[in-house]
Design an enzyme around this catalytic site. Sequence first.
Site, PDB file in Angstrom:
ATOM      1  N   ARG A 262       0.874  -1.183   0.000  1.00 42.78           N
ATOM      2  CA  ARG A 262       0.000   0.000   0.000  1.00 42.78           C
ATOM      3  C   ARG A 262       0.903   1.223   0.000  1.00 42.78           C
ATOM      4  O   ARG A 262       1.375   1.653   1.053  1.00 42.78           O
ATOM      5  CB  ARG A 262      -0.877  -0.046   1.264  1.00 42.78           C
ATOM      6  CG  ARG A 262      -2.040   0.924   1.267  1.00 42.78           C
ATOM      7  CD  ARG A 262      -2.567   1.131   2.683  1.00 42.78           C
ATOM      8  NE  ARG A 262      -1.669   1.987   3.433  1.00 42.78           N
ATOM      9  CZ  ARG A 262      -1.500   1.951   4.757  1.00 42.78           C
ATOM     10  NH1 ARG A 262      -2.174   1.105   5.485  1.00 42.78           N
ATOM     11  NH2 ARG A 262      -0.660   2.777   5.350  1.00 42.78           N
TER      12      ARG A 262
ATOM     13  N   HIS B  75      -3.413   4.672   4.643  1.00 41.68           N
ATOM     14  CA  HIS B  75      -4.584   3.798   4.736  1.00 41.68           C
ATOM     15  C   HIS B  75      -5.796   4.490   4.107  1.00 41.68           C
ATOM     16  O   HIS B  75      -6.485   3.943   3.266  1.00 41.68           O
ATOM     17  CB  HIS B  75      -4.864   3.445   6.196  1.00 41.68           C
ATOM     18  CG  HIS B  75      -6.169   2.744   6.386  1.00 41.68           C
ATOM     19  ND1 HIS B  75      -6.401   1.475   5.914  1.00 41.68           N
ATOM     20  CD2 HIS B  75      -7.332   3.160   6.947  1.00 41.68           C
ATOM     21  CE1 HIS B  75      -7.658   1.127   6.192  1.00 41.68           C
ATOM     22  NE2 HIS B  75      -8.238   2.125   6.806  1.00 41.68           N
TER      23      HIS B  75
ATOM     24  N   TYR C 281       4.230   5.537  11.451  1.00 44.10           N
ATOM     25  CA  TYR C 281       4.490   4.124  11.753  1.00 44.10           C
ATOM     26  C   TYR C 281       5.274   3.386  10.671  1.00 44.10           C
ATOM     27  O   TYR C 281       5.518   2.203  10.814  1.00 44.10           O
ATOM     28  CB  TYR C 281       3.173   3.379  12.050  1.00 44.10           C
ATOM     29  CG  TYR C 281       2.131   3.459  10.944  1.00 44.10           C
ATOM     30  CD1 TYR C 281       2.144   2.570   9.874  1.00 44.10           C
ATOM     31  CD2 TYR C 281       1.138   4.439  10.961  1.00 44.10           C
ATOM     32  CE1 TYR C 281       1.205   2.645   8.862  1.00 44.10           C
ATOM     33  CE2 TYR C 281       0.189   4.522   9.948  1.00 44.10           C
ATOM     34  CZ  TYR C 281       0.223   3.621   8.907  1.00 44.10           C
ATOM     35  OH  TYR C 281      -0.701   3.705   7.894  1.00 44.10           O
TER      36      TYR C 281
HETATM   37  C1  LIG Z   1     -15.289  -5.050  11.455  1.00 44.26           C
HETATM   38  C2  LIG Z   1     -14.435  -3.840  11.332  1.00 44.26           C
HETATM   39  N1  LIG Z   1     -13.459  -3.610  12.235  1.00 44.26           N
HETATM   40  C3  LIG Z   1     -12.672  -2.514  12.122  1.00 44.26           C
HETATM   41  C4  LIG Z   1     -12.845  -1.633  11.094  1.00 44.26           C
HETATM   42  C5  LIG Z   1     -11.937  -0.406  10.968  1.00 44.26           C
HETATM   43  N2  LIG Z   1     -11.008  -0.661   9.849  1.00 44.26           N
HETATM   44  C6  LIG Z   1     -11.244  -0.156   8.629  1.00 44.26           C
HETATM   45  S1  LIG Z   1     -10.092  -0.631   7.528  1.00 44.26           S
HETATM   46  C7  LIG Z   1      -9.242  -1.500   8.681  1.00 44.26           C
HETATM   47  C8  LIG Z   1      -7.982  -2.243   8.314  1.00 44.26           C
HETATM   48  C9  LIG Z   1      -8.215  -3.300   7.305  1.00 44.26           C
HETATM   49  O1  LIG Z   1      -6.981  -3.803   6.848  1.00 44.26           O
HETATM   50  P1  LIG Z   1      -6.894  -4.856   5.694  1.00 44.26           P
HETATM   51  O2  LIG Z   1      -7.953  -5.885   5.851  1.00 44.26           O
HETATM   52  O3  LIG Z   1      -5.478  -5.344   5.641  1.00 44.26           O
HETATM   53  O4  LIG Z   1      -7.249  -4.046   4.375  1.00 44.26           O
HETATM   54  P2  LIG Z   1      -6.564  -2.720   3.759  1.00 44.26           P
HETATM   55  O5  LIG Z   1      -7.251  -1.549   4.414  1.00 44.26           O
HETATM   56  O6  LIG Z   1      -5.098  -2.775   4.035  1.00 44.26           O
HETATM   57  O7  LIG Z   1      -6.883  -2.783   2.310  1.00 44.26           O
HETATM   58  C10 LIG Z   1      -9.870  -1.417   9.921  1.00 44.26           C
HETATM   59  C11 LIG Z   1      -9.377  -2.078  11.145  1.00 44.26           C
HETATM   60  C12 LIG Z   1     -13.885  -1.893  10.176  1.00 44.26           C
HETATM   61  N3  LIG Z   1     -14.129  -1.084   9.136  1.00 44.26           N
HETATM   62  N4  LIG Z   1     -14.640  -3.009  10.296  1.00 44.26           N
END
Ligand SMILES: Cc1ncc(C[n+]2csc(CCOP(=O)(O)OP(=O)(O)O)c2C)c(N)n1
Length: 339
Positions: free
Chosen positions: A243, A247, A256
């Site tokens: 990425r 985020h 970080y």
């Molecule tokens: C059930 C839930 N928990 C927490 C969140 C907050 N949240 C949004 S994105 C994220 C990280 C997700 O990481 P990943 O699955 O690796 O996908 P990326 O964002 O890197 O594409 C979190 C914790 C959420 N949207 N839904």
Amino acid sequence: MRNILDLEGRLVGEAPIDIDTTRRLYRAMVEARAYDKKGTTLQRQGRLATYAPLLGQEAAQVGSAAALDPNDWMVATYRDAAAMWMQGYPWEVLFLSRSGDERGGRPPVHVDVLPPSITVGAHMIHAVGIAWAEKLLGTSRIAITYFGDGATSEGDFHEAMNFAGVFKTPTVFLCQNNGYAISMPRERQTASATIAQKADAYGMAGEQVDGNDLFAVYAATKEAADRARAGDGATLIEAVTYRIGPHTTNDDPGRYRDPEEERAAHDRDPVERVRRYLENEGAWDGDWEETVQAKAATTIERAVELAESLDSPSPADIYGAVYEEMSPDLRRQLEGIES
Ligand SMILES: Cc1ncc(C[n+]2csc(CCOP(=O)(O)OP(=O)(O)O)c2C)c(N)n1
């Protein structure tokens, strides 16, 4: 880890697609990058809510979606605009979804792509249910679901993988391991050596591929889709990518991440790798690049115009978008607003 194109764009395996198709997918990656850049700009101008950049993940998304049939199902997330667009979800509708407009969840009726899931992991279960339904109906349609490395720590991942394994549903699980779940690095996410190896425990095929290699992603997804269509069940693909951006537009990765790590990621740029391949093959030059870039810019500008030309949604549009029939509770709330 499967790899077909090296960093210099040289083949280290067999190309799974011809030059014309590669040029088409290169254009698609350029267009996806133009959309992505615009998304961040519009958010900075207050014209979108938050925006989650896909920069660096173009090959993982375009390469996998290109391996599908046009009427296959897709169930993806807030970061998967390029994959969704490849399967028919228009750029303007994707922009709407990022502005908080309910109409962003409604692609044209012939497009079997679900609205982007914000809830991490929950949508994988939908993809398994859809695939199971298609299997019961006896069709040859499959469902692909996209998710990140972080989503593999959700209970929903286990439920989806387990069900898909037991019932041999025609599902492709496409994990984009982009190194981080917000600020949580992959190493802190799971003690497994790879995410792909988790497939073993569920009795399904699993493979790790270079997610910045268009050809490797395409070939692995095509094999997984063929396997699903043949009745041989689901596959977990771990596309290892990075990425490059934050985020979301609300995040500051400088807090970080090591800047050197970010710099090194640019050497693995998935779009540049395909450009070099095409140049090596005599299928790229500066004039063509200018045309490709100009076309991408015009298409994305047009999508912004279309998204912004709509009238603001009414309260009835917003409340009406939740269920097929409005519940008594929602109807009461709507009447309260309208009175
Ligand atoms: C059930 C839930 N928990 C927490 C969140 C907050 N949240 C949004 S994105 C994220 C990280 C997700 O990481 P990943 O699955 O690796 O996908 P990326 O964002 O890197 O594409 C979190 C914790 C959420 N949207 N839904």
